[in-house]
Scaffold this active site. Structure first.
Site: not given
Length: 944
Positions: A306, A348, A668, A730, A733
């Site tokens: 998240e 340019d 341009d 993760n 977890e």
């Protein structure tokens, strides 16, 4: 442009047709009376009633900008990206899975991130709007037979208006009368040399080359003229190019595409893991299907990072801020990373690679050849011969050349009041260079002009390419002449040689022409200087008022050549070297001549002498397949039209290149809009160019692009670093749920949902932002741009996040859980599923994950370099984030209100000692791995 349509793709042909249709140049060859008749006007202009009617018919003389999105749409788009949608769904899933607090928290993060993204881009747009410059405010017109000053917005086709030196021209117009008018058309053509304009029709080479037509958006450098407006606003050539720019639709940036791809990857991973846990919950724990489904939804939410979206947004915002300090204003956050992918820069020349300041660097005289030092419009340079400074007194030929150059001159150079500012030029760049030349030699120009007043002149015109001025002091009268060499030599009878006037010979002319060709081959421009002593010259009328082109501009004494160029920016050489080192090609795309373009390109190192030069005319006849092949090698484009720049960028993109296009002129703008990243000049750039660009250089410095590219690469590298950092949490977890499942429920969940939220949105956030502020790793600009097929989330990051960092953190946090339980009687007693012991055990699990993340934050700072080599304490934001996460953890553990909300309990002091020891071995082990990888991939020595 003829012959182009059958040979290029239909889409490109359609673009060219839009630009070329009803070109205002069609009025160039019409008889003047037919022009008057067509617009219902006459030499004395329109009546007020006619002008009012035409204003209703044609509308205001303004360049319309792209319709901006409504503020509401602009705001809402920040909440509808694929990642944002995933978070909305995640929040809904969390609420459905009876994790209301988690769902609300995820939605809150999404809202905060969307507001922040909108605010960042709104601030960038405000800064851009402040840079945009409008067309001239007023125009001098003839209405009702008398001169009137009107707002230029009210100028209409058929209006007769007056042009004076320094005026910005408000409309495309056919010239009625001209007095030595010279116009700076670089905003349209890219060529820095002023163009002579006259009332007579003369078709030049290339677009916008008609001698009797002036164009909106250009500037009168010298002279005066009267002209009749033939096109205004969006009907002018300026407006048509703006329309072409605005017709180019917005394309998703590479980062937007990559984040969408990343979202799909993460969604797939989360759903796959959720499915596995759903099946495992049914067959291992024997949960009912409904309960298993809710459990699986919880795992899906746990595996969706998240904090990723706000971290990405904040990282890009930090990149924008850093780039602004380096004079690069980014209008869109996602453009930051696009720069890092750039493989080709279409640049340019005038004002981008060069200074847009004509500078004299050589002088050719019959007796000597001199070099001139000093860049641009500065008067602190020197005139040298054989590397030795010379004075006017030492060289009478030089003195005469400087005197004629100063007297035959209508330009003033006002030195700036503030150090660092550019001088103000009132007139033409070429004449300004001559003024500065005289000042470099020590001449007091103002004093010289006062001593030798002008009594008459023969203005410059594009036919004879000369200008003559008449001067008188006492009884002495002198004619001073400057112009092109091919127009000067045929009318020169004598030559000044070491202070003596002698007849000019064929050998002299051959020598002069040879010198001129030598300079031309170097891309330099020469201007011939001559004079005529009118005293006792029986071939001239006595009264200077009777002097004409035919009787005055003849029998001249040739003095020499002043040789000049628009010099490269001093910092451009290093910038080009860095681009080549980074495997980024630079392709010059200019409206200037082939010789000048190739000279500058080879001088600053963009290309070698073997580079192919393709002119606009050649490009018009070139098939797309041939253009694609040409773009694979060294190539320079010269004398190209605006839509051709667009075509070049488009073809490069079809070759798979990520294209950055730079420029400052209206010419341009289409290419800037089409490019993956458009870069406009903020100081000299037109409003159309700035509006089309994704990034604006506030110092007009090409070197700032290189710094921005490095910043873009760093942003992408940092995105991967904190992606690795966020994803690695993760695994620990998920590990508690894996233990819970495989133990068939005997091991209670060692981590609660709110504790998972603490890691994702609390303790991880600030260190992740610190990674977003990490400086470039050594050698980042020596690597090639990343492949378009490469992704943020790759196999290496997945393996490192889950199988290395994540696995180690899972083991350590699980040990922490069982360590607390062992202190309270386990394994002799069953693991508590609730109560103080369970809360203390989950707290220790959470704390162990946080301290593993501290090690991960330090380890993620570099990919392969040692963190000690960049300074372990050099990133204060990371250490601030580490202090914050430890403090937040302490609050969750010891504040009663938070204890109840996050299911935590106090831990003992020896637990804290253990926790603080966790990062040390993890950092040292990772340092050993990086050392091994550096040695493994180190270049092998060729020494036997």
């Amino acid at each position: 442009m003829q012959g182009i349509t059958p040979k290029i793709e239909k889409k490109e042909a359609g673009i060219l047709d839009k630009v070329n249709q009803k070109s205002t140049t069609r009025y160039a060859s019409m008889h003047m009376n037919d022009v008057y008749k067509y617009f219902g006007t006459k030499e004395t202009g329109l009546t007020s009633e006619q002008a009012a009617g035409l204003l209703k018919k044609f509308g205001k003389n303004t360049i319309q900008r792209n319709k901006k999105q409504s503020q509401l749409k602009s705001f809402l788009k920040n909440f509808t990206s694929l990642m944002a949608i995933l978070l909305w769904i995640s929040g809904f899933i969390a609420i459905f899975a009876q994790m209301v607090e988690l769902g609300i928290a995820i939605w809150a993060v999404n809202v905060i991130n969307g507001i922040f993204s909108y605010w960042q881009e709104h601030q960038a747009q405000k800064a851009t709007d402040s840079l945009l410059k409008m067309l001239p405010t007023y125009a001098q017109v003839l209405r009702d037979g008398k001169p009137q000053q009107i707002n230029s917005e009210d100028l209409v086709p058929g209006d007769v208006f007056i042009i004076q030196a320094g005026n910005s021209i408000s409309a495309d117009a056919r010239i009625i009368k001209s007095n030595a008018l010279q116009v700076d058309e670089s905003a349209l053509t890219g060529e820095s040399v002023l163009v002579g304009k006259q009332a007579q029709y003369a078709h030049g080479v290339g677009r916008f080359a008609e001698a009797n037509i002036v164009f909106a958006g250009t500037v009168a450098g010298s002279g005066t003229a009267t002209a009749v407006a033939v096109a205004t606003g969006m009907h002018s050539e300026f407006g048509k190019i703006a329309k072409l720019t605005q017709s180019e639709k917005h394309h998703a940036s590479p980062l937007e595409l990559e984040l969408n791809h990343l979202t799909k990857q993460l969604s797939l991973i989360a759903i796959l893991i959720g499915t596995i846990f759903f099946i495992a919950a049914i067959f291992f724990v024997h949960y009912p299907i409904a309960k298993s489904f809710i459990f699986a939804l919880g795992m899906i939410v746990a595996f969706i990072p998240e904090g990723l979206l706000p971290t990405v947004t904040l990282s890009l915002a930090q990149g924008v801020t850093r780039m602004a300090k380096k004079h690069a204003l980014v209008k869109n956050l996602n453009s930051v990373e696009t720069l890092g992918e750039t493989t080709v820069i279409c640049s340019d020349k005038t004002g981008t690679l060069t200074q847009n300041q004509m500078t004299i660097n050589h002088l050719w005289l019959a007796s000597h050849e001199f070099t001139v030092t000093g860049q641009g419009y500065v008067n602190n340079g020197h005139i040298q011969m054989n590397n030795q400074d010379v004075t006017i007194a030492q060289h009478p030929d030089l003195e005469m050349l400087l005197r004629v150059s100063a007297l035959n001159n209508d330009t003033k150079v006002e030195q700036p009041k503030n150090a660092g500012d550019n001088p103000k030029i009132i007139g033409t760049p070429t004449e300004a260079a001559l003024i500065i030349l005289a000042q470099k030699a020590g001449m007091n120009v103002e004093e010289e002009i006062q001593k030798v007043p002008r009594i008459g002149e023969l203005p410059f015109d594009s036919d004879r390419k000369r200008m003559s001025t008449f001067h008188k002091v006492g009884d002495k009268t002198t004619i001073c002449v400057k112009g092109s060499l091919d127009g000067m030599l045929p009318i020169s009878d004598t030559i000044l040689d070491n202070g003596t006037v002698r007849p000019i010979t064929e050998a002299d002319k051959q020598q002069i022409n040879a010198a001129d060709k030598k300079y031309a081959a170097q891309g330099l421009r020469s201007l011939a200087i001559a004079y005529r002593d009118a005293n006792d010259d029986d071939r001239l009328p006595n009264d200077p008022k009777d002097w004409t082109i035919e009787n005055a501009e003849t029998h001249l004494t040739f003095v020499g050549l002043t040789v000049m160029q628009d010099p490269p920016r001093p910092e451009i050489y290093e910038a080009v070297r860095k681009c080549h080192e980074a495997s980024i090609r630079i392709i010059m795309v200019t409206g200037d001549s082939s010789l000048t373009a190739k000279s500058i390109a080879t001088k600053i190192g963009i290309t070698s002498d073997n580079a192919r030069v393709i002119t606009g005319d050649e490009l018009a006849e070139m098939h797309t397949a041939d253009l694609k092949k040409a773009l694979e090698g060294e190539v320079i484009f010269a004398r190209v039209a605006p839509e051709q720049k667009y075509r070049i960028v488009s073809t490069l993109q079809s070759n798979g290149e990520i294209v950055a296009s730079t420029g400052d002129g209206v010419n341009d703008a289409p290419a800037l809009k089409k490019a993956d990243i458009g870069v406009a000049m903020g100081v000299t750039g037109t409003d159309v160019a700035k509006d089309a660009a994704d990034m604006i250089l506030t110092d007009d410095n090409f070197a700032s692009i290189v710094a921005a590219i490095e910043e873009g690469r760093t942003v992408y590298s940092n995105l991967q670093k904190f992606l690795l950092y966020i994803l690695n949490s993760n695994m620990p977890e998920a590990a508690p749920s894996i233990l819970f499942l495989f133990s068939r429920g005997l091991i209670p969940l060692p981590l609660t949902v709110m504790q998972i939220l603490t890691v994702d949105l609390g303790t991880d956030m600030l260190p992740a932002l610190g990674l977003g502020a990490e400086k470039s790793e050594p050698g980042i600009m020596k690597q090639p741009p990343r492949l378009r097929t490469a992704h943020l989330l790759n196999r290496g990051i997945i393996l490192k996040a889950f199988a290395w960092y994540g696995m180690v953190a899972s083991i350590i946090s699980t040990i922490g859980y069982f360590f607390v339980n062992s202190q309270h009687g386990w394994p002799n007693i069953a693991l508590a599923a609730s109560g103080p012991v369970y809360q203390e055990a989950t707290t220790m699990t959470l704390a162990a994950i946080v301290f593993c993340q501290i090690a991960a934050a330090i380890n993620c700072r570099t990919k392969n370099s040692s963190v000690f080599s960049i300074g372990i304490f050099s990133n204060r934001r990371i250490w601030g984030g580490i202090v914050f996460e430890v403090a937040l953890l302490a609050l969750l553990i010891y504040v009663p209100f938070l204890q109840g909300l996050f299911n935590t309990a106090p831990i003992d002091w020896h637990d804290w000692v253990l926790l603080f020891c966790i990062p040390i071995p993890l950092v040292l082990i990772e340092e050993a791995r990086k050392l091994f990888m550096r040695k493994k991939h180190a270049p092998k020595s060729n020494v036997a």
